[in-house]
Design a protein around this motif. Sequence first.
Motif, PDB file in Angstrom:
ATOM      1  N   ALA A 374       0.814  -1.209   0.000  1.00  0.00           N
ATOM      2  CA  ALA A 374       0.000   0.000   0.000  1.00  0.00           C
ATOM      3  C   ALA A 374       0.850   1.263   0.000  1.00  0.00           C
ATOM      4  O   ALA A 374       0.449   2.298  -0.539  1.00  0.00           O
ATOM      5  CB  ALA A 374      -0.932  -0.007   1.221  1.00  0.00           C
ATOM      6  N   LYS A 375       2.023   1.195   0.589  1.00  0.00           N
ATOM      7  CA  LYS A 375       2.911   2.360   0.627  1.00  0.00           C
ATOM      8  C   LYS A 375       3.721   2.524  -0.652  1.00  0.00           C
ATOM      9  O   LYS A 375       3.979   3.644  -1.092  1.00  0.00           O
ATOM     10  CB  LYS A 375       3.879   2.235   1.814  1.00  0.00           C
ATOM     11  CG  LYS A 375       3.265   2.465   3.178  1.00  0.00           C
ATOM     12  CD  LYS A 375       4.344   2.363   4.249  1.00  0.00           C
ATOM     13  CE  LYS A 375       3.788   2.611   5.639  1.00  0.00           C
ATOM     14  NZ  LYS A 375       4.826   2.469   6.682  1.00  0.00           N
ATOM     15  N   HIS A 376       4.123   1.409  -1.261  1.00  0.00           N
ATOM     16  CA  HIS A 376       5.195   1.507  -2.239  1.00  0.00           C
ATOM     17  C   HIS A 376       4.908   0.924  -3.613  1.00  0.00           C
ATOM     18  O   HIS A 376       5.778   1.012  -4.488  1.00  0.00           O
ATOM     19  CB  HIS A 376       6.450   0.833  -1.670  1.00  0.00           C
ATOM     20  CG  HIS A 376       6.929   1.422  -0.381  1.00  0.00           C
ATOM     21  ND1 HIS A 376       7.302   2.746  -0.262  1.00  0.00           N
ATOM     22  CD2 HIS A 376       7.061   0.873   0.856  1.00  0.00           C
ATOM     23  CE1 HIS A 376       7.670   2.978   0.994  1.00  0.00           C
ATOM     24  NE2 HIS A 376       7.535   1.868   1.683  1.00  0.00           N
ATOM     25  N   SER A 378       3.936   0.606  -7.396  1.00  0.00           N
ATOM     26  CA  SER A 378       4.077   1.651  -8.420  1.00  0.00           C
ATOM     27  C   SER A 378       2.738   2.086  -8.988  1.00  0.00           C
ATOM     28  O   SER A 378       2.574   3.243  -9.401  1.00  0.00           O
ATOM     29  CB  SER A 378       4.983   1.148  -9.554  1.00  0.00           C
ATOM     30  OG  SER A 378       4.450  -0.032 -10.129  1.00  0.00           O
ATOM     31  N   GLU A 379       1.753   1.169  -8.994  1.00  0.00           N
ATOM     32  CA  GLU A 379       0.445   1.493  -9.566  1.00  0.00           C
ATOM     33  C   GLU A 379      -0.532   1.890  -8.464  1.00  0.00           C
ATOM     34  O   GLU A 379      -0.636   1.217  -7.439  1.00  0.00           O
ATOM     35  CB  GLU A 379      -0.109   0.294 -10.334  1.00  0.00           C
ATOM     36  CG  GLU A 379       0.753  -0.144 -11.517  1.00  0.00           C
ATOM     37  CD  GLU A 379       0.834   0.922 -12.586  1.00  0.00           C
ATOM     38  OE1 GLU A 379      -0.162   1.660 -12.768  1.00  0.00           O
ATOM     39  OE2 GLU A 379       1.895   1.025 -13.237  1.00  0.00           O
ATOM     40  N   GLU A 380      -1.271   2.956  -8.709  1.00  0.00           N
ATOM     41  CA  GLU A 380      -2.235   3.434  -7.718  1.00  0.00           C
ATOM     42  C   GLU A 380      -3.283   2.378  -7.405  1.00  0.00           C
ATOM     43  O   GLU A 380      -3.703   2.207  -6.252  1.00  0.00           O
ATOM     44  CB  GLU A 380      -2.908   4.717  -8.198  1.00  0.00           C
ATOM     45  CG  GLU A 380      -3.882   5.299  -7.186  1.00  0.00           C
ATOM     46  CD  GLU A 380      -4.518   6.598  -7.645  1.00  0.00           C
ATOM     47  OE1 GLU A 380      -5.375   7.127  -6.901  1.00  0.00           O
ATOM     48  OE2 GLU A 380      -4.156   7.087  -8.737  1.00  0.00           O
ATOM     49  N   ALA A 381      -3.734   1.646  -8.428  1.00  0.00           N
ATOM     50  CA  ALA A 381      -4.752   0.619  -8.215  1.00  0.00           C
ATOM     51  C   ALA A 381      -4.250  -0.454  -7.255  1.00  0.00           C
ATOM     52  O   ALA A 381      -4.997  -0.944  -6.393  1.00  0.00           O
ATOM     53  CB  ALA A 381      -5.159  -0.005  -9.547  1.00  0.00           C
ATOM     54  N   ASP A 382      -2.975  -0.823  -7.374  1.00  0.00           N
ATOM     55  CA  ASP A 382      -2.400  -1.826  -6.474  1.00  0.00           C
ATOM     56  C   ASP A 382      -2.286  -1.280  -5.060  1.00  0.00           C
ATOM     57  O   ASP A 382      -2.534  -2.002  -4.086  1.00  0.00           O
ATOM     58  CB  ASP A 382      -1.025  -2.249  -6.979  1.00  0.00           C
ATOM     59  CG  ASP A 382      -1.085  -3.004  -8.300  1.00  0.00           C
ATOM     60  OD1 ASP A 382      -2.147  -3.599  -8.603  1.00  0.00           O
ATOM     61  OD2 ASP A 382      -0.080  -2.990  -9.033  1.00  0.00           O
ATOM     62  N   ARG A 383      -1.917  -0.016  -4.946  1.00  0.00           N
ATOM     63  CA  ARG A 383      -1.823   0.590  -3.612  1.00  0.00           C
ATOM     64  C   ARG A 383      -3.205   0.642  -2.957  1.00  0.00           C
ATOM     65  O   ARG A 383      -3.347   0.334  -1.769  1.00  0.00           O
ATOM     66  CB  ARG A 383      -1.233   1.999  -3.699  1.00  0.00           C
ATOM     67  CG  ARG A 383       0.228   2.040  -4.173  1.00  0.00           C
ATOM     68  CD  ARG A 383       0.864   3.389  -3.900  1.00  0.00           C
ATOM     69  NE  ARG A 383       0.188   4.484  -4.579  1.00  0.00           N
ATOM     70  CZ  ARG A 383       0.457   4.894  -5.809  1.00  0.00           C
ATOM     71  NH1 ARG A 383       1.394   4.276  -6.518  1.00  0.00           N
ATOM     72  NH2 ARG A 383      -0.190   5.914  -6.352  1.00  0.00           N
ATOM     73  N   THR A 384      -4.204   1.007  -3.730  1.00  0.00           N
ATOM     74  CA  THR A 384      -5.562   1.105  -3.191  1.00  0.00           C
ATOM     75  C   THR A 384      -6.084  -0.251  -2.745  1.00  0.00           C
ATOM     76  O   THR A 384      -6.657  -0.395  -1.652  1.00  0.00           O
ATOM     77  CB  THR A 384      -6.507   1.706  -4.246  1.00  0.00           C
ATOM     78  OG1 THR A 384      -6.054   3.027  -4.573  1.00  0.00           O
ATOM     79  CG2 THR A 384      -7.934   1.768  -3.727  1.00  0.00           C
ATOM     80  N   GLU A 385      -5.895  -1.260  -3.592  1.00  0.00           N
ATOM     81  CA  GLU A 385      -6.366  -2.604  -3.239  1.00  0.00           C
ATOM     82  C   GLU A 385      -5.686  -3.112  -1.976  1.00  0.00           C
ATOM     83  O   GLU A 385      -6.326  -3.695  -1.097  1.00  0.00           O
ATOM     84  CB  GLU A 385      -6.110  -3.565  -4.396  1.00  0.00           C
ATOM     85  CG  GLU A 385      -6.588  -4.987  -4.121  1.00  0.00           C
ATOM     86  CD  GLU A 385      -6.283  -5.950  -5.257  1.00  0.00           C
ATOM     87  OE1 GLU A 385      -6.748  -7.104  -5.196  1.00  0.00           O
ATOM     88  OE2 GLU A 385      -5.568  -5.554  -6.208  1.00  0.00           O
ATOM     89  N   GLN A 387      -4.348  -1.311   0.455  1.00  0.00           N
ATOM     90  CA  GLN A 387      -4.792  -0.564   1.627  1.00  0.00           C
ATOM     91  C   GLN A 387      -6.181  -1.002   2.062  1.00  0.00           C
ATOM     92  O   GLN A 387      -6.464  -1.096   3.265  1.00  0.00           O
ATOM     93  CB  GLN A 387      -4.781   0.941   1.330  1.00  0.00           C
ATOM     94  CG  GLN A 387      -5.053   1.802   2.555  1.00  0.00           C
ATOM     95  CD  GLN A 387      -4.012   1.605   3.639  1.00  0.00           C
ATOM     96  OE1 GLN A 387      -2.820   1.765   3.404  1.00  0.00           O
ATOM     97  NE2 GLN A 387      -4.447   1.236   4.842  1.00  0.00           N
TER      98      GLN A 387
END
Length: 595
Positions: A374-376, A378-385, A387
């Motif tokens: 969630a912190k690191h 590269s893709e926003e979608a991966d960070r959102t999922e 988190q």
Amino acid sequence: MSDYAAPLDDIRFTIDGLVDLDGLTKLEPYGEIDADSVQAVLEEFGRLMAEVWAPTNVTGDTVGSHMEGDGVVTPEGFKEAYQAYADAGWGAVPFEPEYGGGGFPWVVGIAMQEMLNSANMALAMAPLLTQGAIDAILFHGSEEQREVYLKRMVSGEWAGSMNLTEPDAGSDVGALRTRAVRQDDGSYRITGQKIYITFGEHDLTENIVHLVLARTPDAPTGTKGISCFIVPKYLVEEDGSLGERNDVKVVSLEHKMGIKASPTCVLAYGDESDGAVGYLIGEENAGMRYMFTMMNNARLGVGVEGLGLAERSYQQALDYAKERHQGYAPGAARGEKSLIVDHPDVRRNLLTMRSVTEAMRALAYTVAEHIDIAKHASEEADRTEAQELVDLLIPLAKSWCTDEAERVTSIGIQVHGGMGYIEETGAAQHYRDAKITQIYEGTNGIQAMDLVGRKMPMRAGGVFTDQVARMRATVTELEGAGDGLAPIAEELAKAVDATESTGRWLMENGMEDPVVALSAATPFQRLFALTAAGWLMGKQALLASRRLDAGDGDSSFLEEKLITARFFARNVLPEVHGLVGPATSGKDDLMGASF
């Protein structure tokens, strides 16, 4: 009490198998990290925990910390153990290199936290509270505050504490009355009293950086009017040296059921002046928002305390069962009495302890992995999922791991029989130490309220639905993996069905009437957590099976992983079905009773 040995094989299996360590090392901050470096760190740290920290655990329980004047003296051996930890830079491993950290993924820090808590949970509270204070300053402090405090906190040279609770403001933090008045130089004067402050005063470090929640004179009522302040034990001069003693003093220590060597302090601010000197973090009236940014790590950390105690209790129970002779096991020749490890009921107890502990580890490490993503990512979608998954699973990790710690440490006493009830064996200490984990950092009932009130409604229930889909995907994999995994597939499928239908009932009925949701919260939280644990034990079985098929690893170790996963699926996971009724029983009887 038996010796502690860091369970490095189990940790390695989880951190470089269930967790996608290779994937984490591809994230930008971790490019210089690999599996070998992680393993080297954990092996060396495990040695310190076993040889230096673990021997202090009994002394801490029997002697405890005590006050001398306006200071606190920790038990013999604590200062030396802490200094060995700090001198080697272990506290810095999962923090940013720019502040002296090692730059390792957070999941590595969580593995280290497990060993810290197994070795000596009372002493572990000092660096773990410091980590929470570091998070708050790192994410919300000014650049000047980070420069003044972080490097020496990350190094372990200075400690930190979290000051939230007051006599009339426990879980209801919004009722706190500690006062902060702004001065002409931009500092604040803090007056009031805080209770239950873990390591609020001690002799392990030369300075303690207190993070204090307080209310400014014109602040709104409730949690919207809370600000967060840095209040150091010793003021820091411009050159970084320590100045005069600040007006924050320990009033008394609590006498506790467990973790007796961890000084739980009553602290007074400004009793000898117009107030202790404090420095605002961020903006006024944003203190609770800042606290919540570190809450996931803190609540996960408490769950890991439960894991650490469960592992230590299991090790001790297993050692005792392999030494204690009593009765004759089925089929044993008459003569020397059998070891109790050969009795079926003792084996059931031990395998319950082992399977639950492994499930706790899988859940805690999975959450930590997704904190890193969630912190690191590269893709926003991966960070959102990631988190969203962290937010959903955090209440489960905190509540279930600590509830199960109580169960596992209780079974540990039972394996010892009457000797477990005798303090000299040390079995009871783990049980006593475990109880607080269900209470602090938000009681497990508060975790349940958070789950049904905030987490289940995320994305109109879509986050929960996504998790159900993940668990169903694992069922499908198990169904195609051969007869040996079929019992796990069958039990997990039934548990997922029960979780989905109960969750749907909760969202349909509880969203319209919050009393219904709150009435269902605790049994639903346990139901969901058990299923999530079963899901991860299913993943453990798949991993062990694949490695066996590939001839990759110790076959005996991997066979034991399969046995443990099957036992969990057949003997622990079915508890889910007994929770459906309580979770869907509604509010009428609960609210209709007279007390």
